[in-house]
Design a protein around this motif. Sequence first.
Motif, PDB file in Angstrom:
ATOM      1  N   ALA A  26      80.401  30.274  55.686  1.00  0.00           N
ATOM      2  CA  ALA A  26      79.760  31.498  55.202  1.00  0.00           C
ATOM      3  C   ALA A  26      78.247  31.345  55.167  1.00  0.00           C
ATOM      4  O   ALA A  26      77.509  32.259  55.556  1.00  0.00           O
ATOM      5  CB  ALA A  26      80.287  31.864  53.819  1.00  0.00           C
ATOM      6  N   VAL A  27      77.775  30.183  54.722  1.00  0.00           N
ATOM      7  CA  VAL A  27      76.325  29.940  54.702  1.00  0.00           C
ATOM      8  C   VAL A  27      75.776  29.922  56.126  1.00  0.00           C
ATOM      9  O   VAL A  27      74.724  30.504  56.412  1.00  0.00           O
ATOM     10  CB  VAL A  27      76.007  28.625  53.955  1.00  0.00           C
ATOM     11  N   PHE A  28      76.489  29.270  57.034  1.00  0.00           N
ATOM     12  CA  PHE A  28      76.055  29.243  58.429  1.00  0.00           C
ATOM     13  C   PHE A  28      76.011  30.653  59.009  1.00  0.00           C
ATOM     14  O   PHE A  28      75.049  31.028  59.695  1.00  0.00           O
ATOM     15  CB  PHE A  28      76.988  28.358  59.258  1.00  0.00           C
ATOM     16  N   ALA A  29      77.059  31.456  58.740  1.00  0.00           N
ATOM     17  CA  ALA A  29      77.089  32.825  59.247  1.00  0.00           C
ATOM     18  C   ALA A  29      75.955  33.655  58.662  1.00  0.00           C
ATOM     19  O   ALA A  29      75.369  34.489  59.353  1.00  0.00           O
ATOM     20  CB  ALA A  29      78.432  33.472  58.941  1.00  0.00           C
ATOM     21  N   LEU A  30      75.630  33.431  57.405  1.00  0.00           N
ATOM     22  CA  LEU A  30      74.518  34.143  56.770  1.00  0.00           C
ATOM     23  C   LEU A  30      73.192  33.798  57.441  1.00  0.00           C
ATOM     24  O   LEU A  30      72.418  34.696  57.810  1.00  0.00           O
ATOM     25  CB  LEU A  30      74.470  33.797  55.280  1.00  0.00           C
ATOM     26  N   VAL A  31      72.937  32.518  57.619  1.00  0.00           N
ATOM     27  CA  VAL A  31      71.681  32.092  58.255  1.00  0.00           C
ATOM     28  C   VAL A  31      71.618  32.585  59.696  1.00  0.00           C
ATOM     29  O   VAL A  31      70.582  33.100  60.143  1.00  0.00           O
ATOM     30  CB  VAL A  31      71.549  30.554  58.182  1.00  0.00           C
ATOM     31  N   TYR A  32      72.720  32.454  60.432  1.00  0.00           N
ATOM     32  CA  TYR A  32      72.739  32.875  61.824  1.00  0.00           C
ATOM     33  C   TYR A  32      72.522  34.378  61.956  1.00  0.00           C
ATOM     34  O   TYR A  32      71.777  34.829  62.830  1.00  0.00           O
ATOM     35  CB  TYR A  32      74.062  32.459  62.476  1.00  0.00           C
ATOM     36  N   GLN A  57      74.730  45.754  56.520  1.00  0.00           N
ATOM     37  CA  GLN A  57      76.110  45.840  56.983  1.00  0.00           C
ATOM     38  C   GLN A  57      76.440  44.687  57.927  1.00  0.00           C
ATOM     39  O   GLN A  57      77.522  44.103  57.849  1.00  0.00           O
ATOM     40  CB  GLN A  57      76.334  47.189  57.670  1.00  0.00           C
ATOM     41  N   TYR A  58      75.510  44.326  58.792  1.00  0.00           N
ATOM     42  CA  TYR A  58      75.750  43.229  59.738  1.00  0.00           C
ATOM     43  C   TYR A  58      75.897  41.901  59.002  1.00  0.00           C
ATOM     44  O   TYR A  58      76.801  41.115  59.298  1.00  0.00           O
ATOM     45  CB  TYR A  58      74.602  43.160  60.748  1.00  0.00           C
ATOM     46  N   VAL A  59      75.020  41.656  58.023  1.00  0.00           N
ATOM     47  CA  VAL A  59      75.077  40.400  57.275  1.00  0.00           C
ATOM     48  C   VAL A  59      76.360  40.332  56.445  1.00  0.00           C
ATOM     49  O   VAL A  59      77.040  39.301  56.419  1.00  0.00           O
ATOM     50  CB  VAL A  59      73.821  40.242  56.381  1.00  0.00           C
ATOM     51  N   LEU A  60      76.712  41.423  55.789  1.00  0.00           N
ATOM     52  CA  LEU A  60      77.927  41.419  54.966  1.00  0.00           C
ATOM     53  C   LEU A  60      79.187  41.264  55.803  1.00  0.00           C
ATOM     54  O   LEU A  60      80.117  40.562  55.409  1.00  0.00           O
ATOM     55  CB  LEU A  60      77.995  42.686  54.123  1.00  0.00           C
ATOM     56  N   SER A  61      79.232  41.908  56.944  1.00  0.00           N
ATOM     57  CA  SER A  61      80.425  41.783  57.782  1.00  0.00           C
ATOM     58  C   SER A  61      80.558  40.374  58.355  1.00  0.00           C
ATOM     59  O   SER A  61      81.667  39.920  58.626  1.00  0.00           O
ATOM     60  CB  SER A  61      80.407  42.807  58.912  1.00  0.00           C
ATOM     61  N   ALA A  62      79.441  39.687  58.513  1.00  0.00           N
ATOM     62  CA  ALA A  62      79.490  38.328  59.041  1.00  0.00           C
ATOM     63  C   ALA A  62      79.881  37.307  57.980  1.00  0.00           C
ATOM     64  O   ALA A  62      80.466  36.274  58.308  1.00  0.00           O
ATOM     65  CB  ALA A  62      78.132  37.953  59.636  1.00  0.00           C
ATOM     66  N   THR A  63      79.603  37.574  56.699  1.00  0.00           N
ATOM     67  CA  THR A  63      79.792  36.549  55.676  1.00  0.00           C
ATOM     68  C   THR A  63      80.886  36.836  54.654  1.00  0.00           C
ATOM     69  O   THR A  63      81.462  35.899  54.104  1.00  0.00           O
ATOM     70  CB  THR A  63      78.480  36.320  54.909  1.00  0.00           C
ATOM     71  N   CYS A  64      81.179  38.087  54.382  1.00  0.00           N
ATOM     72  CA  CYS A  64      82.097  38.403  53.270  1.00  0.00           C
ATOM     73  C   CYS A  64      83.503  37.862  53.468  1.00  0.00           C
ATOM     74  O   CYS A  64      84.137  37.437  52.503  1.00  0.00           O
ATOM     75  CB  CYS A  64      82.139  39.900  53.028  1.00  0.00           C
TER      76      CYS A  64
END
Length: 124
Positions: A26-32, A57-64
């Motif tokens: 999740a942290v990696f997806a957030l940073v990426y 929306q893009y950040v939340l869909s990548a990490t949630c």
Amino acid sequence: MNNKTKKSKGLVLTFYIIAGIFAAIAVFALVYSIRYLSSYATSYGMGISDLGLEAVQYVLSATCSYIGFAAVIFGVGKIISKLTACCECDIQEPQLCELPLDDTAPVSEELKDEEVSEPLSEEY
């Protein structure tokens, strides 16, 4: 420590490790996703703040989803840990776990004095 306790502690540790892996993803997806949005915005001559809700929306869909999986798996490990601790307490005091061998159940002092209005039938 008996064999069952060792197995459950290993299982709990496995759940915690898997939850940690999901949290790291999740942290990696957030940073990426933030780096991607930054490069996307600069390529069009904008800032991330100009993207508005699309960026959120893009950040939340990548990490949630990863955060949710990590929370659920951590919760399952915590529940197993609590149940194991409860069972260890009962194993150390076996009189709490055993049922009486006769057909009577323990009754509080208040209920012992009350009369039964209708007798129970002998058929079960």
